[in-house]
Design a protein around this motif. Sequence first.
Motif, PDB file in Angstrom:
ATOM      1  N   MET A  17       0.844  -1.180   0.000  1.00 36.33           N
ATOM      2  CA  MET A  17       0.000   0.000   0.000  1.00 36.33           C
ATOM      3  C   MET A  17       0.889   1.243   0.000  1.00 36.33           C
ATOM      4  N   ALA A  18       0.648   2.158  -0.907  1.00 39.12           N
ATOM      5  CA  ALA A  18       1.448   3.371  -1.041  1.00 39.12           C
ATOM      6  C   ALA A  18       1.189   4.323   0.118  1.00 39.12           C
ATOM      7  N   LEU A  19       2.259   4.945   0.623  1.00 45.11           N
ATOM      8  CA  LEU A  19       2.115   5.961   1.673  1.00 45.11           C
ATOM      9  C   LEU A  19       1.562   7.255   1.111  1.00 45.11           C
ATOM     10  N   ALA A  66      11.222   6.328  -9.272  1.00 44.16           N
ATOM     11  CA  ALA A  66      10.595   5.014  -9.110  1.00 44.16           C
ATOM     12  C   ALA A  66       9.282   5.142  -8.348  1.00 44.16           C
ATOM     13  N   TYR A  67       9.272   5.932  -7.274  1.00 37.32           N
ATOM     14  CA  TYR A  67       8.047   6.079  -6.480  1.00 37.32           C
ATOM     15  C   TYR A  67       6.966   6.793  -7.290  1.00 37.32           C
ATOM     16  N   ALA A  68       7.366   7.803  -8.054  1.00 41.74           N
ATOM     17  CA  ALA A  68       6.399   8.518  -8.891  1.00 41.74           C
ATOM     18  C   ALA A  68       5.761   7.564  -9.898  1.00 41.74           C
ATOM     19  N   LEU A  69       6.574   6.685 -10.489  1.00 37.38           N
ATOM     20  CA  LEU A  69       6.047   5.702 -11.422  1.00 37.38           C
ATOM     21  C   LEU A  69       5.129   4.708 -10.695  1.00 37.38           C
ATOM     22  N   PHE A  70       5.534   4.314  -9.509  1.00 37.00           N
ATOM     23  CA  PHE A  70       4.767   3.367  -8.693  1.00 37.00           C
ATOM     24  C   PHE A  70       3.348   3.867  -8.412  1.00 37.00           C
ATOM     25  N   ILE A  71       3.192   5.159  -8.093  1.00 34.60           N
ATOM     26  CA  ILE A  71       1.852   5.678  -7.784  1.00 34.60           C
ATOM     27  C   ILE A  71       1.206   6.390  -8.970  1.00 34.60           C
ATOM     28  N   GLY A  72       1.929   6.474 -10.085  1.00 29.40           N
ATOM     29  CA  GLY A  72       1.353   7.093 -11.275  1.00 29.40           C
ATOM     30  C   GLY A  72       1.202   8.599 -11.173  1.00 29.40           C
ATOM     31  N   THR A 111       6.973  13.572 -10.333  1.00 31.54           N
ATOM     32  CA  THR A 111       7.972  13.705  -9.277  1.00 31.54           C
ATOM     33  C   THR A 111       7.709  14.951  -8.436  1.00 31.54           C
ATOM     34  N   GLU A 112       7.181  16.011  -9.052  1.00 32.16           N
ATOM     35  CA  GLU A 112       6.832  17.221  -8.297  1.00 32.16           C
ATOM     36  C   GLU A 112       5.807  16.897  -7.217  1.00 32.16           C
ATOM     37  N   TYR A 113       4.810  16.128  -7.593  1.00 32.27           N
ATOM     38  CA  TYR A 113       3.763  15.754  -6.638  1.00 32.27           C
ATOM     39  C   TYR A 113       4.352  14.932  -5.495  1.00 32.27           C
ATOM     40  N   VAL A 114       5.205  13.975  -5.828  1.00 31.88           N
ATOM     41  CA  VAL A 114       5.813  13.133  -4.801  1.00 31.88           C
ATOM     42  C   VAL A 114       6.632  13.990  -3.833  1.00 31.88           C
ATOM     43  N   LEU A 115       7.452  14.894  -4.343  1.00 33.29           N
ATOM     44  CA  LEU A 115       8.253  15.754  -3.462  1.00 33.29           C
ATOM     45  C   LEU A 115       7.368  16.583  -2.546  1.00 33.29           C
ATOM     46  N   ASN A 116       6.322  17.170  -3.095  1.00 28.29           N
ATOM     47  CA  ASN A 116       5.406  17.962  -2.273  1.00 28.29           C
ATOM     48  C   ASN A 116       4.769  17.123  -1.177  1.00 28.29           C
ATOM     49  N   GLN A 117       4.321  15.924  -1.527  1.00 31.14           N
ATOM     50  CA  GLN A 117       3.672  15.061  -0.553  1.00 31.14           C
ATOM     51  C   GLN A 117       4.655  14.556   0.508  1.00 31.14           C
TER      52      GLN A 117
END
Length: 107
Positions: free
Chosen positions: A1-3, A30-36, A39-45
């Motif tokens: 399950m993604a955090l 890799a994480y950005a690809l994992f949750i679709g 990378t900007e969104y992942v960094l912000n989150q």
Amino acid sequence: MALIKPRSRGKRLVRHRTRLDHETNETLYAYALFIGESTEYVLNQVIDTVLARDKEFLQWRADHPESCVPTSSGSDRRRRRGPTPSSLTSVSHGSHRQVAPGSADAH
């Protein structure tokens, strides 16, 4: 399950340039690809999620509600190009030296 959950609403974005070490950059993509997501969104989150858990920081922010973002006077560009002509002090390798106005080092 993604955090980090995929985006549910848009936010106002600002540009911020930074550098990451190679392994962190690989993990980010890799994480950005994992949750679709981007990378900007992942960094912000990641920033939102991690800092929301720091109770001491949250209290400090409540006590300091003003913006902590440096003013956009082009200071990043000046740092890359060296001191501005109006600068009287130059820092070189951790040592301080005075620079006379109008000298070659002041430009």
